[in-house]
Design an enzyme around this catalytic site. Structure first.
Site, PDB file in Angstrom:
ATOM      1  N   CYS A 152       0.838  -1.208   0.000  1.00 57.25           N
ATOM      2  CA  CYS A 152       0.000   0.000   0.000  1.00 57.25           C
ATOM      3  C   CYS A 152       0.872   1.257   0.000  1.00 57.25           C
ATOM      4  O   CYS A 152       1.365   1.643  -1.055  1.00 57.25           O
ATOM      5  CB  CYS A 152      -0.967  -0.042   1.181  1.00 57.25           C
ATOM      6  SG  CYS A 152      -2.383   1.029   0.915  1.00 57.25           S
TER       7      CYS A 152
ATOM      8  N   GLU B  51      -1.017  -8.999   3.672  1.00 58.43           N
ATOM      9  CA  GLU B  51      -0.678  -9.566   4.984  1.00 58.43           C
ATOM     10  C   GLU B  51      -1.903 -10.080   5.741  1.00 58.43           C
ATOM     11  O   GLU B  51      -1.799 -10.997   6.541  1.00 58.43           O
ATOM     12  CB  GLU B  51       0.098  -8.545   5.830  1.00 58.43           C
ATOM     13  CG  GLU B  51      -0.656  -7.295   6.273  1.00 58.43           C
ATOM     14  CD  GLU B  51      -0.548  -6.128   5.279  1.00 58.43           C
ATOM     15  OE1 GLU B  51      -0.320  -6.379   4.077  1.00 58.43           O
ATOM     16  OE2 GLU B  51      -0.714  -4.957   5.710  1.00 58.43           O
TER      17      GLU B  51
ATOM     18  N   HIS C  64      -3.484  -4.968   0.934  1.00 60.20           N
ATOM     19  CA  HIS C  64      -2.769  -5.479   2.113  1.00 60.20           C
ATOM     20  C   HIS C  64      -2.812  -7.007   2.129  1.00 60.20           C
ATOM     21  O   HIS C  64      -3.683  -7.592   2.794  1.00 60.20           O
ATOM     22  CB  HIS C  64      -3.418  -4.925   3.392  1.00 60.20           C
ATOM     23  CG  HIS C  64      -3.164  -3.466   3.586  1.00 60.20           C
ATOM     24  ND1 HIS C  64      -2.007  -2.986   4.151  1.00 60.20           N
ATOM     25  CD2 HIS C  64      -3.915  -2.385   3.277  1.00 60.20           C
ATOM     26  CE1 HIS C  64      -2.049  -1.671   4.199  1.00 60.20           C
ATOM     27  NE2 HIS C  64      -3.200  -1.275   3.667  1.00 60.20           N
TER      28      HIS C  64
HETATM   29  N1  GLN Z   1      -1.694   6.844   3.061  1.00 59.05           N
HETATM   30  C1  GLN Z   1      -1.928   6.069   1.881  1.00 59.05           C
HETATM   31  C2  GLN Z   1      -3.345   6.221   1.367  1.00 59.05           C
HETATM   32  O1  GLN Z   1      -4.222   6.643   2.063  1.00 59.05           O
HETATM   33  C3  GLN Z   1      -1.594   4.611   2.104  1.00 59.05           C
HETATM   34  C4  GLN Z   1      -2.520   3.923   3.039  1.00 59.05           C
HETATM   35  C5  GLN Z   1      -1.999   2.587   3.534  1.00 59.05           C
HETATM   36  O2  GLN Z   1      -0.803   2.318   3.461  1.00 59.05           O
HETATM   37  N2  GLN Z   1      -2.880   1.770   4.039  1.00 59.05           N
HETATM   38  O3  GLN Z   1      -3.628   5.905   0.256  1.00 59.05           O
END
Ligand code: GLN
Length: 546
Positions: A381, A509, A507
């Site tokens: 992400c 994970e 994500h």
């Molecule tokens: N801050 C970034 C966004 O809002 C990444 C978010 C994250 O890593 N979950 O897109």
């Protein structure tokens, strides 16, 4: 009829109540009993989505897009289920639901009170999960410690359940800590007696007490707890600290917890099969060659902030017969000390999710180090945003490419708000959340790791790859290895001229399981484990002696 197990905590927090709850789930599931789990969080936030990870650790995202407590991650990993929004209830949700009903006129003429209105709303949440999950047993963890002001309505609702659904259908388990006094070299039971007294004051008599301790618990201590807390001798279950959290179900089973729960709830006894779990623990405890991974993040002081990432890396390392040697690197330290000093021994670099500008340039340095030194890199992400920013700075030969999250006026906004996010003002629960499909592009690392063409993965973000830069970065060597089925969103990207530099907008994970590592983590470790770093020796070919 669904049976309910309520698990409360006494003495102090952080004694592993969540792992204990997850382990009770494992034990019941090993008897082919269908279980579901619910976490009650006494805080007034509607969900933990707006909180900093420093407050309660990582925010775990369910497939249906709920932002939840990290304990749900442990439940999913231990019980191997996919939970839903109903599995995390907060005081904030309860109170806002009750107040919304009041405004609608549902209680016209009445005075709205904690008992019965709030407690009824809470009990409805218990029953809703029971109905939706069709579980035979719902295990409910009451967050916090007995005696906390905020937790009282949850405990009161738990108490009422015994009358509502029948005595034989509800079980109360209390998890406490036995502190050790070095001066007298003994474990003390008094705090446990006090917390049980506190529970009794509310009207709950525990059926089982699980005693956490860093030291072995003698028979005498068990007798004492049994006597003072009025609990069967065999229902005082010792749980000393173990080497790996995955051992907890085995310890509890060994102490007879499974049979006890079956007997007390009158469940149909089925054969237990914990063989896979035993095999997992055996493998975790076996000595393995380490694989050295650097996790470059903003919140590394609190390792719970990356709980699922660490677990997913462990699962993958174990699969490859390695033990995970995880180095927590503060991204701000990288800004100051430089990559070479902090990443020299890393066989692989992970940049996990995160929010806000602090530490961003350190992460970009880590991505630059990985790209230029051909070290495997895995971006999750925010880690994908970082990889794109770093690569764009190289490809466009400028220091200015950035995400508009960190520099709203950059001339090269390679990461920008999703169009549907631009109008959103309210911060709570409004990100792109939960499962979305991703079409894999054949011939890529990602496609070969998954061995599938369409996958569903969990998201939690507002920003996304800016399509205006697709062509120019592609020409410089970026491969878009996963796209939303309509082709509009880049969900996975990687570098063509690099051994393994792969990032995803989701994500992965959250989907990893102890015996079934996530394909991307699996692939990342399979490449990282063979990387030779400073001081490492290549394993010598074995010469057969005649
Ligand atoms: N801050 C970034 C966004 O809002 C990444 C978010 C994250 O890593 N979950 O897109």
């Amino acid at each position: 009829m669904t049976k309910y197990i309520f698990v409360t905590g006494g003495v102090v927090s952080s004694v592993g109540k969540g792992i204990t709850v997850a382990s009770i789930g494992t034990i019941l599931k090993s008897r082919q009993i269908m279980v579901s789990v619910q976490k009650l969080d006494p805080y007034l936030n509607v969900d933990p989505g707006t909180m900093s990870p420093y407050q309660h650790g990582e925010v775990f995202v369910t497939q249906d897009g709920a932002e939840t407590d990290l304990d749900l991650g442990n439940y999913e990993r231990f019980i191997d289920v996919n939970l839903t929004a109903e599995s995390n209830v907060t005081s904030g949700q309860i109170y806002s639901a009750v107040i919304a009903k009041e405004r609608q006129g549902d209680f016209l003429g009445g005075t709205i009170q904690v008992v019965p209105h709030v407690t009824t709303e809470i009990k409805e949440r218990f029953k809703r999960l029971a109905q939706k999950s069709k579980a035979e047993v719902v295990i409910i963890e009451v967050g916090g410690t007995v005696g906390d002001i905020e937790g009282q309505p949850f405990l009161e609702a738990a108490r009422q359940m015994r009358n509502d659904v029948g005595r034989d259908n509800v079980l109360y388990i209390h998890v406490t800590l036995l502190p050790y006094l070095t001066s007298t070299q003994e474990l003390k039971t008094k705090p446990t007696q006090h917390s049980v007294n506190e529970l009794r004051r509310i009207g709950i008599q525990p059926d089982i007490i699980i005693c956490r301790s860093d030291y072995p618990i003698s028979e005498g201590i068990r007798d004492k707890i049994s006597l003072f807390c009025d609990v069967d001798r065999k229902a005082v279950i010792p749980l000393p600290t173990v080497d790996t959290i995955y051992e907890v179900p085995l310890v509890l089973e060994e102490e007879g917890l499974g049979q006890l729960v079956i007997d007390k709830l009158g469940l149909k006894a089925r054969r237990t099969d914990l063989s896979q779990w035993r095999e997992l623990v055996r493998r975790v405890k076996e000595p393995h060659e380490p694989v050295n991974i650097a996790l470059v993040g903003k919140y590394v002081e609190l390792q719970d902030a990356y709980f699922s990432v660490r677990e997913a890396l462990c699962h993958a390392a174990l699969y490859h017969n390695r033990c995970l040697d995880l180095h927590w690197v503060r991204s701000e330290d990288l800004e100051r000390d430089g990559s070479d000093a902090l990443l020299r021994s890393a066989q692989g670099i992970v940049v996990p999710g995160g929010f806000g500008i602090r530490g961003i340039e350190g992460m970009v340095k880590a991505a630059n180090y990985a790209r230029t030194n051909e070290i495997p890199y895995f971006g999750l992400c925010l880690g994908m945003h970082i990889m794109v920013i770093e690569f764009a700075r190289y490809a466009l030969d400028s220091t200015e490419p950035n995400s508009t999250e960190f520099d709203a006026s950059t001339p090269y906004p390679v990461i920008d708000l999703l169009p549907e996010q631009k109008r959103i003002r309210k911060k709570g629960g409004t990100m792109r959340l939960g499962n979305y499909p991703c079409q894999l592009v054949q011939g890529s690392h990602a496609a070969s790791a998954y061995g599938q063409s369409l996958v569903y993965e969990r998201h939690r973000h507002r920003f996304e790859f800016n399509n205006q830069f697709r062509d120019i970065l592609q020409k410089a060597g970026m491969v878009y290895s996963g796209l939303s089925p309509d082709g509009r969103l880049v969900e996975l990207c990687e570098l063509a001229n690099h051994p393994w530099m792969v990032s995803c907008q989701f994500h992965p994970e959250f989907g990893s399981r102890p015996g079934r590592p996530h394909p991307l983590f699996h692939d990342f470790i399979s490449v990282a484990k063979d990387v030779l770093r400073e001081g490492a020796q290549p394993s010598l070919p074995l010469i057969k002696e005649d």
